[in-house]
Design an enzyme around this catalytic site. Sequence first.
Site, short mmCIF file in Angstrom:
data_model
loop_
_atom_site.label_atom_id
_atom_site.label_comp_id
_atom_site.label_asym_id
_atom_site.label_seq_id
_atom_site.Cartn_x
_atom_site.Cartn_y
_atom_site.Cartn_z
N ARG A 48 0.88 -1.19 0.00
CA ARG A 48 0.00 0.00 0.00
C ARG A 48 0.90 1.22 0.00
O ARG A 48 1.79 1.35 0.81
CB ARG A 48 -0.89 -0.02 1.24
CG ARG A 48 -1.73 1.23 1.48
CD ARG A 48 -2.75 1.42 0.36
NE ARG A 48 -3.80 2.34 0.70
CZ ARG A 48 -3.70 3.66 0.70
NH1 ARG A 48 -2.56 4.24 0.39
NH2 ARG A 48 -4.73 4.41 1.01
N GLU A 87 -11.74 4.73 -4.62
CA GLU A 87 -12.10 3.31 -4.58
C GLU A 87 -12.80 2.91 -5.87
O GLU A 87 -13.34 3.75 -6.59
CB GLU A 87 -13.00 3.03 -3.38
CG GLU A 87 -12.34 3.32 -2.03
CD GLU A 87 -11.08 2.53 -1.78
OE1 GLU A 87 -11.03 1.33 -2.13
OE2 GLU A 87 -10.12 3.11 -1.24
N ARG A 117 -1.41 -4.81 5.09
CA ARG A 117 -0.60 -4.53 3.91
C ARG A 117 0.68 -3.81 4.32
O ARG A 117 0.68 -2.99 5.24
CB ARG A 117 -1.37 -3.66 2.91
CG ARG A 117 -2.64 -4.31 2.40
CD ARG A 117 -3.45 -3.38 1.54
NE ARG A 117 -3.91 -2.23 2.34
CZ ARG A 117 -4.82 -1.36 1.92
NH1 ARG A 117 -5.37 -1.48 0.71
NH2 ARG A 117 -5.21 -0.36 2.69
#
Length: 184
Positions: A82, A90, A126
């Site tokens: 990330r 999104e 992440r």
Amino acid sequence: MVGKRVFLLFASGVLLTGIGFFIGRSANQTQSISDSESILPSVTSIAQTQDRKDSISGKVEVLVTKVFDGDTLQIETGEKIRYVGINAPEKGEQFSKEATELNKQLVLGKNIDLEFDVGKKDRYGRTLAYVFVGNLFINQELVEEGLVVSTTIQPNVRYQKEILEAQKKARESCVGMWKSLCGN
């Protein structure tokens, strides 16, 4: 006789308390080691799979195998990375496709350099990193194109100034998501 029993009971209690303390302390130490190991496997696995770690800059070179969206990718180890300091729209939101496509053009199938800041993982597990292809700072480039926005989350602030400057430039240039604010 009663005094001797009281003493033995007291001594036994102290001994059992000491043993319980020692066992509890050992369990806590083991737990601490396990907790710290669970934080690091991802970063360690990246470094271990690469012989190309630059010890001077602290960057790790990896191959990008998949791009999920404008701020998340997958590397050859299967690990999700990330991007630090930015946030992309999104899936289904305006500019999501454009951010994803530009990210693919910039990194997919390429060797990239990952640079880590203070916080190594996000709440989804992440690995957090700044991404570079050669001298091109990808996090900054995506912001400069107006397809993602700056998002500063402490303690990861190493490139906050550069990313904020890129966002200012995108806004002033009326590119990407900033275009509609300029009346164009």
